[in-house]
Motif scaffolding. Structure first.
Motif, PDB file in Angstrom:
ATOM      1  N   TYR A   1       2.582   2.289 -12.663  1.00  0.00           N
ATOM      2  CA  TYR A   1       2.396   1.378 -11.280  1.00  0.00           C
ATOM      3  C   TYR A   1       4.295   1.576 -10.974  1.00  0.00           C
TER       4      TYR A   1
ATOM      5  N   LEU B   1       4.273  -6.427  -4.385  1.00  0.00           N
ATOM      6  CA  LEU B   1       2.962  -6.629  -5.219  1.00  0.00           C
ATOM      7  C   LEU B   1       2.653  -7.277  -5.723  1.00  0.00           C
TER       8      LEU B   1
ATOM      9  N   ILE C   1      -1.980  -4.691  -7.272  1.00  0.00           N
ATOM     10  CA  ILE C   1      -2.358  -3.237  -8.260  1.00  0.00           C
ATOM     11  C   ILE C   1      -2.411  -4.639 -10.142  1.00  0.00           C
TER      12      ILE C   1
ATOM     13  N   PRO D   1      -5.496  -0.326  -6.834  1.00  0.00           N
ATOM     14  CA  PRO D   1      -5.045  -0.827  -6.256  1.00  0.00           C
ATOM     15  C   PRO D   1      -5.320  -1.381  -4.897  1.00  0.00           C
TER      16      PRO D   1
ATOM     17  N   LEU E   1       0.345   6.972  -5.880  1.00  0.00           N
ATOM     18  CA  LEU E   1      -0.850   6.525  -6.500  1.00  0.00           C
ATOM     19  C   LEU E   1      -1.793   7.812  -6.796  1.00  0.00           C
TER      20      LEU E   1
END
Ligand code: TXA
Ligand code: MG
Length: 329
Positions: free
Chosen positions: A81, A95, A182, A187, A204
């Motif tokens: 990430y 996040l 995440i 995700p 991603l």
């Protein structure tokens, strides 16, 4: 309690002193204004929940001055990430990561995860740096009300409840951050926001999206509450024709409706009360909450056009649909 609105370095320093002595302060971010407290101070966090009238089972986002400070509140995350952090922090992305033990349970509503965000707003970052601690903050509105995008919006909800509002001008983005979990294999977007699914997927490779409906057992605890509700009726109109029909019905029944529309449609609604949301997705996003704040005071029904479903407009419509309680005409 008297509520002061102030700006500049003196306000930031005053705010930092309030935070360091266990108080709460409203501050600007690029998305919406936040109501901050020291993330390690359980008593100050309780005061945030009390000032908002927020249910204790809805966790707060922890705001940091720099992404390298994530380890101050997080027990770590997968290194795949890093590119996402690189690209969107600072910025309107939160996040959800594993939390560290010294973050009090009241911040995370008892979850073993914590939401972290690095705002890009210069005043937010200066303020968090001056505080010297991570700042837990929800949006600075009363629970269930529309989020504030100006210091005055905050004042309307928080006057008498908090000592200081740091004024950083109008919020540039205008809706809340995207919340991305995440902690699992894939995700997952728990709350759509200013950073779009397409933007995340482009970094991603893939992301699971949230469908935008208010559902009871959603993974983001906040999603089950009716959010972003104006104090008047609100409906979504699937076309200008249905907007005008609904307007006609409401007006004939003695009501006082208003249509929120894109600039390109202003000409269609001659003779109707309308609010111009602007043109293009970023401008519409920046204006949506201010338009609703203004309209709820003067009208008894907000009829908002279906603004579209691509890019950030998908996130804007997520908010509008919630305000309308799912009503589409
Ligand atoms: O743009 C924003 O995110 C603004 C500004 C002030 O930073 N903040 C904001 O906070 O919108 P709030 O409290 O109004 O919304 C936070 C959302 C809620 O839906 C909450 O459930 C979710 O983030 N959230 C926070 N921590 C979480 C966690 N550990 N797991 C899942 N969801 C979480
Ligand atoms: Mg909120």
């Amino acid at each position: 309690m008297e509520t002061l609105i102030d700006s500049g370095r003196a306000a930031i320093e005053r705010g930092a002193r309030i935070i360091q002595s266990g108080g709460i302060v409203a501050f600007p971010t690029e998305t919406v204004y936040g109501l901050g407290a020291c993330a390690y101070d359980a008593e100050a966090i309780s005061a945030v929940f009390a000032a908002k009238g927020r249910p204790m089972d809805n966790p707060l986002i922890v705001h940091l001055a720099d992404s390298k400070d994530i380890s101050d509140v997080s027990a770590g995350y997968d290194s795949r990430y890093e590119p996402l952090i690189e690209k969107f922090m600072p910025g309107p992305l939160t996040l959800v990561v594993k939390k560290r033990g010294d973050v009090p349970d009241c911040v995370t509503a008892g979850l073993d995860t914590v939401g972290v965000r690095v705002p890009s707003h210069a005043v937010a970052r200066e303020f968090i740096s001056a505080c010297g601690v991570p700042i837990a903050a929800p949006s600075a509105n009363l629970s269930t009300k529309i989020s504030p995008t100006t210091a005055y919006h905050v004042f309307e909800d928080m006057n008498g409840r908090i000592p200081l509002i740091i004024d950083g001008g109008d919020c540039d983005v205008g809706i809340e951050s995207t919340v991305l979990d995440i902690t699992g294999d894939v995700p997952v977007i728990l709350r759509p926001g200013a950073v779009t699914a397409e933007q995340i997927a482009s970094v991603l490779g893939q992301v699971k999206t949230h469908d935008g409906k208010v559902i009871a057992a959603a993974p983001a605890p906040g999603m089950k509450y009716k959010h972003y509700a104006p104090s008047c009726d609100c409906v979504v109109a699937s076309s200008p024709d249905s907007a005008m029909q609904e307007y006609g019905r409401r007006a004939a029944a003695g009501g006082n409706p208003v249509i929120l529309c894109i600039r390109e449609h202003m000409g269609i609604y001659a003779g109707f009360d309308v609010v111009d949301l602007g043109s293009g997705e970023d401008e519409i996003c920046r204006n949506i909450y201010a338009a609703m704040h203004g309209a709820e005071k003067r009208y008894d029904c907000i009829i908002c056009e279906d603004l579209g479903h691509s890019g950030v407009l998908a996130s804007v419509m997520n908010r509008v649909n919630k305000s309308a309680g799912g009503k589409i005409i």
